[in-house]
Design a protein around this motif. Structure first.
Motif, PDB file in Angstrom:
ATOM      1  N   ARG A  55       0.830  -1.204   0.000  1.00  0.00           N
ATOM      2  CA  ARG A  55       0.000   0.000   0.000  1.00  0.00           C
ATOM      3  C   ARG A  55       0.866   1.256   0.000  1.00  0.00           C
ATOM      4  O   ARG A  55       1.993   1.249   0.513  1.00  0.00           O
ATOM      5  N   LEU A  56       0.326   2.319  -0.572  1.00  0.00           N
ATOM      6  CA  LEU A  56       0.960   3.636  -0.473  1.00  0.00           C
ATOM      7  C   LEU A  56       0.693   4.195   0.918  1.00  0.00           C
ATOM      8  O   LEU A  56      -0.423   4.105   1.429  1.00  0.00           O
ATOM      9  N   SER A  57       1.721   4.787   1.524  1.00  0.00           N
ATOM     10  CA  SER A  57       1.528   5.380   2.845  1.00  0.00           C
ATOM     11  C   SER A  57       0.843   6.733   2.711  1.00  0.00           C
ATOM     12  O   SER A  57       0.900   7.382   1.661  1.00  0.00           O
ATOM     13  N   GLU A  58       0.195   7.168   3.789  1.00  0.00           N
ATOM     14  CA  GLU A  58      -0.465   8.474   3.778  1.00  0.00           C
ATOM     15  C   GLU A  58       0.551   9.590   3.528  1.00  0.00           C
ATOM     16  O   GLU A  58       0.259  10.563   2.826  1.00  0.00           O
ATOM     17  N   ALA A  59       1.739   9.435   4.107  1.00  0.00           N
ATOM     18  CA  ALA A  59       2.762  10.473   3.932  1.00  0.00           C
ATOM     19  C   ALA A  59       3.214  10.564   2.483  1.00  0.00           C
ATOM     20  O   ALA A  59       3.375  11.662   1.938  1.00  0.00           O
ATOM     21  N   SER A  60       3.428   9.413   1.847  1.00  0.00           N
ATOM     22  CA  SER A  60       3.894   9.446   0.455  1.00  0.00           C
ATOM     23  C   SER A  60       2.799   9.936  -0.485  1.00  0.00           C
ATOM     24  O   SER A  60       3.082  10.621  -1.478  1.00  0.00           O
ATOM     25  N   ILE A  61       1.553   9.622  -0.180  1.00  0.00           N
ATOM     26  CA  ILE A  61       0.434  10.140  -0.979  1.00  0.00           C
ATOM     27  C   ILE A  61       0.371  11.654  -0.879  1.00  0.00           C
ATOM     28  O   ILE A  61       0.209  12.361  -1.880  1.00  0.00           O
ATOM     29  N   SER A  62       0.517  12.155   0.346  1.00  0.00           N
ATOM     30  CA  SER A  62       0.472  13.608   0.565  1.00  0.00           C
ATOM     31  C   SER A  62       1.609  14.311  -0.169  1.00  0.00           C
ATOM     32  O   SER A  62       1.398  15.333  -0.838  1.00  0.00           O
ATOM     33  N   ARG A  63       2.831  13.772  -0.050  1.00  0.00           N
ATOM     34  CA  ARG A  63       3.977  14.376  -0.737  1.00  0.00           C
ATOM     35  C   ARG A  63       3.763  14.381  -2.245  1.00  0.00           C
ATOM     36  O   ARG A  63       4.064  15.369  -2.936  1.00  0.00           O
ATOM     37  N   ASN A  96      -4.012   0.504  -2.903  1.00  0.00           N
ATOM     38  CA  ASN A  96      -4.777   1.737  -2.697  1.00  0.00           C
ATOM     39  C   ASN A  96      -4.334   2.852  -3.636  1.00  0.00           C
ATOM     40  O   ASN A  96      -4.321   4.034  -3.259  1.00  0.00           O
ATOM     41  N   ALA A  97      -3.966   2.519  -4.862  1.00  0.00           N
ATOM     42  CA  ALA A  97      -3.508   3.533  -5.821  1.00  0.00           C
ATOM     43  C   ALA A  97      -4.551   4.626  -6.050  1.00  0.00           C
ATOM     44  O   ALA A  97      -4.218   5.785  -6.313  1.00  0.00           O
ATOM     45  N   GLU A  98      -5.828   4.272  -5.917  1.00  0.00           N
ATOM     46  CA  GLU A  98      -6.909   5.242  -6.115  1.00  0.00           C
ATOM     47  C   GLU A  98      -6.829   6.386  -5.106  1.00  0.00           C
ATOM     48  O   GLU A  98      -7.363   7.478  -5.342  1.00  0.00           O
ATOM     49  N   ALA A  99      -6.139   6.165  -3.984  1.00  0.00           N
ATOM     50  CA  ALA A  99      -5.991   7.233  -2.993  1.00  0.00           C
ATOM     51  C   ALA A  99      -5.197   8.407  -3.549  1.00  0.00           C
ATOM     52  O   ALA A  99      -5.302   9.528  -3.035  1.00  0.00           O
ATOM     53  N   LEU A 100      -4.426   8.169  -4.595  1.00  0.00           N
ATOM     54  CA  LEU A 100      -3.719   9.263  -5.268  1.00  0.00           C
ATOM     55  C   LEU A 100      -4.369   9.607  -6.608  1.00  0.00           C
ATOM     56  O   LEU A 100      -4.536  10.785  -6.934  1.00  0.00           O
ATOM     57  N   THR A 101      -4.747   8.584  -7.376  1.00  0.00           N
ATOM     58  CA  THR A 101      -5.324   8.869  -8.694  1.00  0.00           C
ATOM     59  C   THR A 101      -6.656   9.611  -8.575  1.00  0.00           C
ATOM     60  O   THR A 101      -6.959  10.480  -9.408  1.00  0.00           O
ATOM     61  N   GLY A 102      -7.449   9.287  -7.536  1.00  0.00           N
ATOM     62  CA  GLY A 102      -8.747   9.943  -7.359  1.00  0.00           C
ATOM     63  C   GLY A 102      -8.619  11.446  -7.135  1.00  0.00           C
ATOM     64  O   GLY A 102      -9.183  12.242  -7.895  1.00  0.00           O
ATOM     65  N   PRO A 103      -7.896  11.878  -6.091  1.00  0.00           N
ATOM     66  CA  PRO A 103      -7.720  13.311  -5.867  1.00  0.00           C
ATOM     67  C   PRO A 103      -7.035  14.035  -7.035  1.00  0.00           C
ATOM     68  O   PRO A 103      -7.362  15.192  -7.334  1.00  0.00           O
TER      69      PRO A 103
END
Length: 314
Positions: A55-63, A96-103
């Protein structure tokens, strides 16, 4: 569907969302080549921890989202009419790639194409092969994967393979101390050698091909070898690294800690903590392919993805 002719003279962009960094190229196409090229890089470590957790971490998604937002602002300020964005190893592997692709899609208007290993290899090949008249075997060492591609400009890709070995992935997997332990280095070399040897049982060893290299690990090694206090892409492009030089630099990188590596002339400080693993990968690949040197190519999957996506021919 638009043709390449429709894009002539327009400001366009491509974006590579990798496991270690996000890179963007803005350009115009004049019908024969790229003009007014600008390249941008943001280090985000999107792939950190993905090998272990899936999974992508919340921190890496935010960055990564912040970097995408910043890069899209730059593209808009320059009047860019279209940006093609593609994502590679980390996004392929993350549940959880959609956590980045969605936004990115909803807030930035950026559709991200998560490409498979074959497409990633095709993009790298299209970028590199335009620089060589002879057959090439390409090593594209990324943060989460390494692509090995063999072919020629005239005949296209003969074979390619995406291996789940990369500078961020191997660092996460094996490097538990600073500097890395001799056993960690040995383990990285062993995994790379095993995977490349397995590849060579299926595909012929490219004995007559020139070895070319792309990716941040390889360009950074060229910068170190040339003692570049200021990075100069013109001097990087088509420079050579011998196997002996790669071994010498690898020994130095594995002997020093992160703080000491950051002080090496030619080093990208943001890459200092993963460069030892990346260089170890390159050394092992060169040894397995029995290549005495590698040509560092400044044209990579940014140029290649532009050629493929927008329908350009070179």
């Amino acid at each position: 569907m638009k043709t390449a002719q429709a894009y002539i003279g327009k400001r366009l962009g491509v974006m590579d969302i990798g496991s270690n960094s996000i890179r963007m190229m803005l350009f115009e196409w004049d019908g024969a080549g790229f003009q007014h090229v600008e390249k941008f890089l943001r280090t985000t470590r999107l792939g950190k921890g993905v090998d272990a957790s899936g999974r992508l971490s919340e921190a890496s998604i935010s960055r990564s989202f912040d970097a995408l937002s910043e890069l899209m602002d730059i593209a808009r300020e320059e009047g860019t009419q279209e940006v093609y964005a593609f994502a590679t190893s980390a996004m392929r592997d993350a549940a959880n790639a959609e956590a980045l692709t969605g936004p990115a899609r909803e807030k930035l208007g950026l559709a991200i194409d998560i490409v498979d290993g074959d497409t990633e290899a095709k993009y790298g090949f299209c970028g590199v092969s335009s620089c060589f008249s002879e057959p090439v075997v390409i090593a594209d060492i990324g943060g989460g994967s390494t692509e090995i591609i063999c072919g020629s400009r005239e005949q296209g890709i003969a074979w390619d393979k995406s291996l789940n070995i990369g500078a961020v992935r191997e660092t996460d997997k094996y490097v538990q101390s600073d500097p890395p332990s001799p056993q960690a280095v040995k383990d990285i070399e062993g995994e790379v050698r095993e995977k490349v040897q397995a590849l060579l049982t299926v595909h012929p060893k490219p004995s007559g091909a020139v070895m070319a290299g792309i990716g941040g690990t390889i360009t950074t090694l060229s910068s170190i070898a040339q003692h570049m206090a200021v990075y100069d892409p013109k001097k990087i492009h088509m420079s050579r690294l011998s196997y002996e030089t790669v071994c010498t630099i690898q020994e130095e990188l594995c002997r020093k800690c992160n703080a000491e590596r950051r002080e090496i002339i030619g080093m990208d400080p943001k890459r200092a903590d993963i460069i030892a693993a990346g260089t170890t990968i390159l050394k092992a690949v060169m040894a397995a392919l029995e290549k005495p040197y590698i040509v560092v190519c400044g044209h990579d999957n940014l140029e290649g993805s532009a050629v493929c996506h927008y329908g350009f021919l070179q």
